[in-house]
Design an enzyme around this catalytic site. Structure first.
Site, PDB file in Angstrom:
ATOM      1  CB  VAL A  35      -4.394   1.682   4.582  1.00  0.00           C
ATOM      2  CG1 VAL A  35      -5.415   0.395   5.239  1.00  0.00           C
ATOM      3  CG2 VAL A  35      -4.179   2.931   5.599  1.00  0.00           C
ATOM      4  CB  SER A  36      -1.999   2.912  -0.058  1.00  0.00           C
ATOM      5  OG  SER A  36      -1.139   1.740  -0.202  1.00  0.00           O
TER       6      SER A  36
END
Length: 234
Positions: free
Chosen positions: A16-17
């Protein structure tokens, strides 16, 4: 067609960013579900799950390195939900392919190494084009005397909205193609080219472009055929 049964050991890798996405599970739960849906059936063992909180632009991935090391030690296969969870960088993908670890993307389980490399090349090209367009837009705004600040985020949102609008314009054609029984990304890509429908920026369609367009049309919760998956964890 009967789904092939998976066998052996697997290590799941999720990315995930942002830290907020990691805490909230936003995007992470969908990745886990995609992996379990893919593994469902057969004699398999999910021996570990590794989660990275890092931008796709960066190659520093300690969790990925740990996952690869575990795969080598256990003779396991690395499994991810989507190819773009690894990287949008050709050099990074090439290094991964040369690591000797087998890996599978649940969204393209039958993709060979050439196709994976090609998709990474197109993803990198698109990222660079978006960056160039954003920089050009900021330069034009600055030349007009606009005070910059949050305008970069605004322009990025506008680019995203424009891409969504282009995809919506293709919805009738996509629906017609699907109604004819063509439902795979590759099949839709070939049919769009056969019908002479130009890609968003002109020219022929390629699988990565088609995949992203379908995601924009179907939304983040694109429905897939699935059976109830029961994870085996160690």
């Amino acid at each position: 067609m009967k789904k092939a049964e998976n066998k052996g050991k697997f290590v799941a890798y999720y990315r995930v960013s942002t830290a907020q996405q990691g805490v909230s599970g936003l995007g992470l739960d969908a990745q886990k579900k995609a992996v379990l849906d893919y593994l469902n059936g057969g004699k398999w063992e999910l021996i570990a799950e590794r989660t990275e909180i890092e931008s796709g632009k960066k190659d520093n991935r300690p969790e990925l390195r740990a996952a690869l090391a575990l795969c080598k030690a256990e003779g396991a296969t690395l499994v991810i939900a989507k190819l773009d969870r690894l990287a949008r960088n050709v050099h990074f993908i090439s290094g991964l392919m040369q690591s000797g670890v087998e890996f599978i993307a649940a969204d393209m389980p039958k993709a060979n190494k050439f196709q994976v490399h090609l998709m990474a090349a197109f993803a990198e090209y698109e990222r660079e084009q978006i960056s160039e367009r954003t920089k050009a837009g900021l330069a034009q705004a600055k030349a007009r005397g606009v005070k910059l600040g949050r305008n970069g985020a605004t322009l990025a949102a506008e680019n995203k909205a424009a891409a969504k609008k282009r995809a919506e314009g293709l919805r009738p054609a996509i629906q017609e193609i699907r109604a004819a029984g063509i439902t795979t990304v590759r099949g839709i890509c070939l049919e769009l080219n056969r019908r002479g429908i130009p890609a968003p920026r002109g020219g022929k369609w390629f699988i990565p472009q088609t995949h992203r367009t379908l995601q924009r049309i179907d939304g983040p919760k694109r429905k897939r055929r699935k059976t109830v998956a029961k994870a085996k964890t160690a």
